[in-house]
Design a protein around this motif. Structure first.
Motif, PDB file in Angstrom:
ATOM      1  N   ALA A 158       1.370  -1.027   0.109  1.00  9.50           N
ATOM      2  CA  ALA A 158       0.266   0.211  -0.193  1.00  9.50           C
ATOM      3  C   ALA A 158       0.605   1.288   0.015  1.00  9.50           C
ATOM      4  N   SER A 159       0.507   2.632  -0.575  1.00 12.96           N
ATOM      5  CA  SER A 159       0.755   3.322  -0.744  1.00 12.96           C
ATOM      6  C   SER A 159       0.695   4.647   0.414  1.00 12.96           C
ATOM      7  N   LEU A 160       1.592   4.773   1.187  1.00 11.65           N
ATOM      8  CA  LEU A 160       1.022   6.043   2.846  1.00 11.65           C
ATOM      9  C   LEU A 160       1.788   7.205   2.628  1.00 11.65           C
ATOM     10  N   ILE A 161       0.576   8.002   2.593  1.00 14.40           N
ATOM     11  CA  ILE A 161       0.347   9.212   2.784  1.00 14.40           C
ATOM     12  C   ILE A 161       0.849   9.936   4.367  1.00 14.40           C
ATOM     13  N   LEU A 162       1.380  10.907   4.360  1.00 16.96           N
ATOM     14  CA  LEU A 162       1.429  11.731   6.382  1.00 16.96           C
ATOM     15  C   LEU A 162       1.214  12.575   6.154  1.00 16.96           C
ATOM     16  N   TYR A 163      -0.116  12.838   6.839  1.00 21.23           N
ATOM     17  CA  TYR A 163      -0.724  14.246   6.809  1.00 21.23           C
ATOM     18  C   TYR A 163      -0.386  14.887   8.333  1.00 21.23           C
TER      19      TYR A 163
END
Length: 386
Positions: free
Chosen positions: A206-211
């Motif tokens: 999976a791709s991960l986005i940090l917010y």
């Protein structure tokens, strides 16, 4: 008020001890409130512990429970109580102090022969310390005479930041050194993405986005500030993209966020992952608003999306050292439709901001390699010349 009384008590106790003969083989490290093992102090401490056997590094942790936990994790003898007589004497005898916030012991005069290095804890995108708005005379006087006057060096990352740091701490520009941030050394290590996926219970691949939004003193953060916000639609989009957004709230703002969580939107606060710097290079995209975390993330040359929905109010109250629009190389979507489009382009490596990121990175990050070894070399050289 209690915190201020403790600091005054610390200053008075330090005066009870005669000036200690300095031992430059003892290096003392400290961070926020002398109770936190974080920021640049943590990473430089670990480097010294692992690579300089001739140096005795100690970290000040005045919280007993925290000190015991760290001793079990990193070994006995490295973490000390700076409020007890034995700990205070050891700190005052150390020839070198490193701090990311405050000092390990508050002194009025201090020893002019000691090397005191303020590693700080980030690039000053926003106004900091003495340049912050509405500072009282007492606080300015206290900070300048108890802290700033003791610093031998204050570290930063670029020649462009030297005047800002000089004014922020009321020290000559010669005190500001472009030696980098030790915490960013981990950015050049192999990403431990599998470990993050396992911690967050996310499937492999999976791709991960940090917010990582910043803290607002005047109200709660609106995480997805769109007039057409639709949680179901967002979850569906993220599922199709095999992508997960990991939200990391500021330590002071942890509540009222349950409504945003979902199957592909998670919260990654300090109770899940204590130090995000260790995992920053595992994320494919960063979302933020005014947090200077994006300036570290620029070193990875990965896409960044900005959500400054309350820009006028925030900048008016907090103040910035640089024009926000000119130093934020990424899209600023104002609707969910636009936001999801930006996410899709970012994941595909087609956000179109490559040149802007490179320009901004060069402006703020003059050093693009690990720096802990060089910082130690500079200090060791200073010691030899004493």
């Amino acid at each position: 008020f209690r915190s201020m009384l403790q600091k005054v008590e610390n200053i008075l106790k330090a005066q009870l001890y005669k000036r200690q003969e300095l031992d430059f083989h003892i290096w003392v490290f400290s961070s926020v409130d002398n109770c936190n093992f974080n920021y640049n102090s943590k990473y430089l401490f670990l480097y010294v512990r692992d690579t300089l056997p001739e140096i005795k590094p100690v970290f000040v942790i005045n919280d007993k429970k925290k000190r015991q936990q760290l001793s079990e994790q990193y070994g006995e003898g490295f973490f000390i109580d700076g409020l007890c007589s034995e700990g205070m004497k050891l700190i005052l005898s150390a020839g070198v102090w490193f701090t990311s916030a405050g000092l390990p012991v508050y002194e009025w005069k201090g020893n002019p022969d000691r090397i005191v290095v303020n590693l700080w804890h980030g690039i000053p995108l926003k106004k900091i310390v003495l340049m912050e708005e509405k500072q009282s005379f007492f606080r300015r006087f206290y900070f300048k005479h108890v802290f700033s006057s003791k610093y031998t060096y204050i570290l930063t990352t670029s020649t462009h930041l030297v005047p800002v740091m000089s004014k922020s701490f009321a020290v000559p520009e010669e005190c500001i050194k472009i030696w980098g941030q030790p915490r960013n050394d981990v950015l050049w290590e192999t990403p431990a993405k599998r470990e993050v996926l396992q911690t967050m219970k996310i499937e492999e691949g999976a791709s991960l986005i940090l917010y990582a939004p910043t803290y607002r003193e005047y109200g709660d953060t609106e995480l997805f500030p769109f007039p057409d916000y639709d949680k179901k639609e967002m979850e569906s989009f993220l599922q199709k993209k095999n992508c997960h957004i990991c939200i990391r709230m500021h330590l002071k703002e942890q509540g009222g966020t349950e409504k945003y969580a979902g199957t592909h939107i998670h919260f990654m606060n300090e109770d899940v992952i204590e130090d995000i710097a260790l995992w920053l290079n595992c994320f494919d995209v960063l979302i933020t608003d005014y947090s200077s975390i994006y300036l570290d993330y620029l070193l990875l040359n990965k896409p960044i999306i900005f959500l400054p929905y309350d820009q006028k109010e925030y900048l008016r109250k907090r103040g910035m050292n640089f024009p926000y629009g000119k130093v934020t190389p990424g899209p600023k979507p104002e609707s969910q439709k636009e936001f999801l489009n930006c996410v899709g382009k970012a994941l595909a490596g087609q956000d179109g901001y490559d040149s802007e990121r490179e320009k901004c990175n060069s402006y703020f990050n003059q050093l693009k390699e690990p720096c802990s070894n060089k910082i130690c070399d500079y200090i060791l050289h200073d010691i030899k010349n004493k």
